[in-house]
Each structure stands twice: as C-alpha cells, then as structure tokens.
Enzyme design. Structure first.
Site, PDB file in Angstrom:
ATOM      1  N   CYS A  50       0.837  -1.200   0.000  1.00  0.00           N
ATOM      2  CA  CYS A  50       0.000   0.000   0.000  1.00  0.00           C
ATOM      3  C   CYS A  50       0.872   1.250   0.000  1.00  0.00           C
ATOM      4  O   CYS A  50       1.321   1.712   1.061  1.00  0.00           O
ATOM      5  CB  CYS A  50      -0.936  -0.004   1.211  1.00  0.00           C
ATOM      6  SG  CYS A  50      -2.069   1.386   1.252  1.00  0.00           S
ATOM      7  N   SER A  82       5.296  -2.617   8.039  1.00  0.00           N
ATOM      8  CA  SER A  82       4.018  -2.678   8.759  1.00  0.00           C
ATOM      9  C   SER A  82       4.106  -1.910  10.068  1.00  0.00           C
ATOM     10  O   SER A  82       3.167  -1.201  10.456  1.00  0.00           O
ATOM     11  CB  SER A  82       3.641  -4.136   9.039  1.00  0.00           C
ATOM     12  OG  SER A  82       3.524  -4.861   7.839  1.00  0.00           O
ATOM     13  N   ILE A 103       9.772 -13.690   7.710  1.00  0.00           N
ATOM     14  CA  ILE A 103      10.683 -14.833   7.634  1.00  0.00           C
ATOM     15  C   ILE A 103      12.142 -14.402   7.631  1.00  0.00           C
ATOM     16  O   ILE A 103      13.036 -15.236   7.735  1.00  0.00           O
ATOM     17  CB  ILE A 103      10.396 -15.709   6.394  1.00  0.00           C
ATOM     18  CG1 ILE A 103      10.734 -14.961   5.095  1.00  0.00           C
ATOM     19  CG2 ILE A 103       8.967 -16.194   6.389  1.00  0.00           C
ATOM     20  CD1 ILE A 103      10.711 -15.843   3.859  1.00  0.00           C
ATOM     21  N   ASP A 104      12.391 -13.089   7.519  1.00  0.00           N
ATOM     22  CA  ASP A 104      13.765 -12.603   7.415  1.00  0.00           C
ATOM     23  C   ASP A 104      14.479 -12.468   8.763  1.00  0.00           C
ATOM     24  O   ASP A 104      15.699 -12.295   8.791  1.00  0.00           O
ATOM     25  CB  ASP A 104      13.802 -11.247   6.715  1.00  0.00           C
ATOM     26  CG  ASP A 104      13.267 -11.323   5.290  1.00  0.00           C
ATOM     27  OD1 ASP A 104      13.305 -12.419   4.714  1.00  0.00           O
ATOM     28  OD2 ASP A 104      12.811 -10.295   4.779  1.00  0.00           O
ATOM     29  N   ARG A 131      21.781 -30.982  -2.348  1.00  0.00           N
ATOM     30  CA  ARG A 131      23.077 -31.577  -2.023  1.00  0.00           C
ATOM     31  C   ARG A 131      23.173 -33.013  -2.555  1.00  0.00           C
ATOM     32  O   ARG A 131      24.218 -33.428  -3.071  1.00  0.00           O
ATOM     33  CB  ARG A 131      23.295 -31.558  -0.508  1.00  0.00           C
ATOM     34  CG  ARG A 131      24.668 -32.083  -0.086  1.00  0.00           C
ATOM     35  CD  ARG A 131      24.722 -32.258   1.421  1.00  0.00           C
ATOM     36  NE  ARG A 131      24.594 -30.991   2.120  1.00  0.00           N
ATOM     37  CZ  ARG A 131      25.607 -30.178   2.392  1.00  0.00           C
ATOM     38  NH1 ARG A 131      26.833 -30.497   2.011  1.00  0.00           N
ATOM     39  NH2 ARG A 131      25.409 -29.058   3.042  1.00  0.00           N
ATOM     40  N   LYS A 171      37.508 -32.964  -2.849  1.00  0.00           N
ATOM     41  CA  LYS A 171      36.108 -32.626  -2.626  1.00  0.00           C
ATOM     42  C   LYS A 171      35.333 -32.841  -3.921  1.00  0.00           C
ATOM     43  O   LYS A 171      35.694 -32.322  -4.970  1.00  0.00           O
ATOM     44  CB  LYS A 171      35.983 -31.176  -2.161  1.00  0.00           C
ATOM     45  CG  LYS A 171      34.585 -30.821  -1.692  1.00  0.00           C
ATOM     46  CD  LYS A 171      34.560 -29.458  -0.995  1.00  0.00           C
ATOM     47  CE  LYS A 171      33.168 -29.056  -0.564  1.00  0.00           C
ATOM     48  NZ  LYS A 171      32.577 -29.969   0.419  1.00  0.00           N
ATOM     49  N   GLU A 180      19.964 -13.565  -1.214  1.00  0.00           N
ATOM     50  CA  GLU A 180      18.925 -13.000  -2.067  1.00  0.00           C
ATOM     51  C   GLU A 180      19.256 -11.562  -2.458  1.00  0.00           C
ATOM     52  O   GLU A 180      19.008 -11.128  -3.574  1.00  0.00           O
ATOM     53  CB  GLU A 180      17.583 -13.045  -1.326  1.00  0.00           C
ATOM     54  CG  GLU A 180      16.407 -12.496  -2.111  1.00  0.00           C
ATOM     55  CD  GLU A 180      15.179 -12.360  -1.237  1.00  0.00           C
ATOM     56  OE1 GLU A 180      14.144 -12.907  -1.618  1.00  0.00           O
ATOM     57  OE2 GLU A 180      15.255 -11.700  -0.188  1.00  0.00           O
TER      58      GLU A 180
END
Length: 284
Positions: A50, A82, A103-104, A131, A171, A180
């Site tokens: 908004c 918010s 979630i951060d 993996r 490896k 992100e």
C-alpha cells in the site's frame, strides 16, 4: 481473535493490510472464523502492498477509517514496513501494537519473528535435496536464499579459487548459498563453470520459503505473541511492539524498537565459517 473474545471483546479483521483498511475491507470475526488456521502458512486475511499508507494523507484517512468502524485497538502483524504504519497510526491517536511476523528475522528489537523457523527449515530441506543431486553429479550448486549480504565481500574470484583448491583435495561437490540481496545466481553459475570446468547449476528458492505448514515453534510463538498483543491493549498500552528477548515475551516502545539496528553474533559467524570449510585459513 480467541484471546480477545475470551476477554469479552469484539474482534474485526482487516483484509489485505493497510490497502484493505483504506478500502474498508473490514469484517467481524468469531472463533469459528479462525478454526483450522494454525496449521496453515500465509495469512487468512490476505496481504497487499500500500503505497498510499506511506503518505501523510493516507495515514490520516486510515486513522479516520479506524474511528468510523469503532476500532479501539489495532494489532499489526508484519515487518518494519508494517510497524512504520502502526507507528504513524499510533501518533494519530489510534491504539496500535505490532507483532513481528517476517521470515527474514530482521527486526532488531526481537530475537524471534513469526515465520522464521518454518522458512529456515524449508530452506534446509531444499538444500539437503540439492546436495544429494550435487553429490551424485559431482557438480557445484548455487542456492539463492535470504542471507547476510553484509558478510559478502564481492570477491567472486576467491570463491572460484576455493572450488579449484578443494577439488584438488578430493572434494566431489560444492554448495554455495547465495544471498537474495546479491542475487544473479544463474549468471554466477555460468561464470564459475567457465572458470573451473565443473558443472554448475543454480536453484532459486524464492517464494517456496513463504508458505508451508508452520513448525511447532512458529505455532507456539505466534499464539503467545498474539495473546500478548491483546492483553497489553486491554491494559491501555499503545505504541508498543511485542518482542521475544532473553526467553521472555515482552513489549517495548515502537519508536525505540524501530530505531534499533540488527546485528549478528560474530562468534556464530566465525563458527559457521570454520565448519563450512575444509581448508586452512592460509588458503582463503
């Protein structure tokens, strides 16, 4: 909802966040309306951005809508954006309490935010699956996730050198978790494959982390935080944020909360660094 009803209060739900408030998408809510929700991700009230709420005019109109509908106290669930809206409404005389839901885990005033545990476990499961494939094909996998770009020094060549050095040491596969905020994992994968000769694939977790069945921890913490928000409004408090700190659920001033800066334990970062590398610091 049920905590407020148990205290003899009427409850309204505002659909689509501040956008819904301005559009007066306000409904009455009963105990039945929140049945079978604890096992669901997302929000039954929906959400929306908004831009108007960022303006002084929009904030004043939102406050007027609250008064028009007889809203005595507003519980705002979300992140910094918010909370900033809740702060503005509180300054305009609307009793408001913020509940941290993101979630951060990037709200500095609290050690826990609703949704984080579910999201991080979703990411962990996805990484484990990648993996397996990465190991089978002896490839390098880049997984784009929500991480700490502040700790990334933008030295891609060092990553490439590490991959080459570790391949020489035996490896067989490599997992790179790319923040992100940095992004561009597909392009990075092409550059790493060209530089190392090792097949490299990118996986972007994206919005799959934002849904799914909540973990037990999320269900418990969300329930307690929601109840706490109702209780402090009934105590006559406003301009507050619910926080989890030092094993306790507390509330603090929203202005103080928004002014705090998020930090990470340097020791935890050092441990994660040492556990994720199988070469000496001299070879960094």
């Amino acid at each position: 909802v049920r905590q407020a009803l148990s205290k003899g209060k009427k409850v309204k739900g505002i659909k689509r966040g501040y956008a819904g408030l301005l559009n007066e998408e306000i409904i009455d809510m009963t105990a039945v309306d929140v049945s079978d929700t604890i096992q669901k991700g997302g929000t039954v009230l929906y959400t929306a951005r908004c831009a108007e709420m960022r303006t002084e005019e929009g904030q004043k109109r939102a406050a007027e809508v609250c008064r028009k509908h007889g809203i005595d106290g507003l519980v705002v669930i979300g992140g910094d954006g918010s909370f900033a809206g809740a702060q503005k409404l509180a300054n305009l005389g609307i009793n408001a309490v913020g509940v941290p839901g993101t979630i951060d885990l990037d709200i500095a005033c609290t050690e826990y935010t609703i949704g984080f545990d579910t999201a991080v476990n979703t990411a962990m499961e996805a990484i484990d699956k990648v993996r397996d494939t990465s190991t089978s094909h002896e490839r390098c996998s880049i997984i784009e996730d929500i991480l700490l770009p502040e700790k990334y020094d933008y030295d891609e060549q060092r990553i490439i050198n590490n991959i080459i050095d570790n391949r020489k040491k035996g490896k067989k596969h490599h997992i790179i978790i790319n923040a992100e905020g940095i992004g561009h994992s597909q392009a990075m994968a092409k550059r790493i494959e060209a530089a190392t000769g090792i097949e490299t694939r990118a996986t972007i977790l994206g919005h799959m982390q934002r849904g799914g069945t909540p973990t037990c921890k999320d269900r418990v913490y969300a329930s307690i935080m929601g109840a706490k928000a109702v209780d402090i409004l009934l105590e006559g408090k406003t301009k507050r944020v619910i926080c989890y700190r030092d094993g306790e659920y507390i509330d603090m001033d929203i202005n103080e909360a928004l002014a705090m800066k998020k930090s990470i334990s340097e020791y935890q970062y050092e441990v994660s660094y040492s556990l994720s590398h199988n070469y000496s610091k001299n070879n960094q």
